[in-house]
Design an enzyme around this catalytic site. Sequence first.
Site, PDB file in Angstrom:
ATOM      1  N   GLY A  12      55.678  14.036  38.513  1.00 19.16           N
ATOM      2  CA  GLY A  12      54.392  14.025  38.341  1.00 19.16           C
ATOM      3  C   GLY A  12      53.538  14.697  39.273  1.00 19.16           C
ATOM      4  N   GLU A  13      52.130  14.830  39.223  1.00 17.75           N
ATOM      5  CA  GLU A  13      51.615  15.433  40.091  1.00 17.75           C
ATOM      6  C   GLU A  13      50.076  14.607  40.508  1.00 17.75           C
ATOM      7  OE1 GLU A  13      51.018  19.775  39.807  1.00 17.75           O
ATOM      8  OE2 GLU A  13      52.264  19.693  38.462  1.00 17.75           O
ATOM      9  N   ASP A  33      42.853   1.869  47.655  1.00 22.72           N
ATOM     10  CA  ASP A  33      43.047   2.837  46.446  1.00 22.72           C
ATOM     11  C   ASP A  33      43.835   2.063  45.121  1.00 22.72           C
ATOM     12  OD1 ASP A  33      42.452   4.791  44.791  1.00 22.72           O
ATOM     13  OD2 ASP A  33      44.041   6.230  45.454  1.00 22.72           O
TER      14      ASP A  33
END
Length: 414
Positions: free
Chosen positions: A88-89, A211
């Site tokens: 993933g990125e 987050d």
Amino acid sequence: MGNCGTREENAVVAAHAQVQQLHLLQHPAKNALADKKHARSSSDISDPSTPRKIEDAKNISIYNDVIAFTLFELETITKSFRADYVLGEGGFGTVYKGYIDENVRVGLKSLPVAVKVLNKDGHQGHREWLTEVNFLGQLRHPNLVKLIGYCCEDDHRLLVYEFMFRGSLENHLFRKTATPLPWGSRMSIALGAAKGLACLHNAQKPVIYRDFKTSNILLDSDYTAKLSDFGLAKAGPEGDETHVSTRVMGTYGYAAPEYVMTGHLTARSDVYSFGVVLLELLTGRKSIDKSRPSREQSLVDWALPKLNDKRRLLQIIDPKLEGQYSIRAAHKACSLAFYCLSHNPKARPLMSDVVETLEPLQGGGGSGSGSDGAGQSSGLPDYRGQRRLTGNNVHFRAIPNAKCSPAVPVCRVR
């Protein structure tokens, strides 16, 4: 992210030096040889950019230490960061799968890993890298992703984590091809994520995650939830301080309203974010969805008026969950989300309270219409009279809990 200051940076340097010194102490012959040849000065040992030699880690368990890998080693386990190894990125950079064993370094146990590579063009990448090494390098908990190692070589910054076979909660909830998560799994994931946050908030030096969202909750092969990506985490207020003032960072749709408006960050900011994720688990909807009608694009705005209304509450439950839960369990979960999403931060529960509230909703406790399985007709723990149940509404104590809930494993700081 906001200014991390030098505390995190110094902590990484100190931790690196401690690991190096530990390895040298455990290998006195190598230590004597190093002293004799003057191969490495004390400044080299305390410099986190100094690559560690392969032989330094012999017989050192990866489960007890954070390992300083060389760039060559990480290139080896990712096949030179091959495109078909990409998991993933994100904002930090690209994550690759890999596998470490004794072929990489003598003494390493065989283990699949995820390698996150800093995007060199990113503005906040180095600070986020430092923050992750600082927090995850010290904290150990079953509901936090384990940091196995890192690489700090020239301008290369990488992190090595345990591999999470099931990927992110976001994919399981919102990917069109995903099999819908059953009610029991959703409540179990909510509990695991809550324990992870409670660990951070109840640590000797509290940490604010900042987050919390579905993409940062990863699932192992047993669907155990673990928090990942600590790049935006902040040390909590100390002493008489009531909050941490910082530049507003995070993800739109999850951030607490008072934090967005003032930049004042507290542990209750994380509680609000948890309420949003719990709402996503209950409804199967994204926190922000521009594809929906304007009045339904913000999940909190759409659902909050219904959460405390028995007649409309079941209208928001994910229709894919039909028949999997009791009305009573749904009421309790929705009531918890309602209080977590309060606009008054002091009215939100502590994460240790959230853990205790979710415990009875696990297994048989969430599926029956009678007792919760804990021998309590209310379905909620007693909390020694500091919290009362009236109908389906939960009243949380406003004062902090002096000690961590027994349901929350002790967070060990190394």
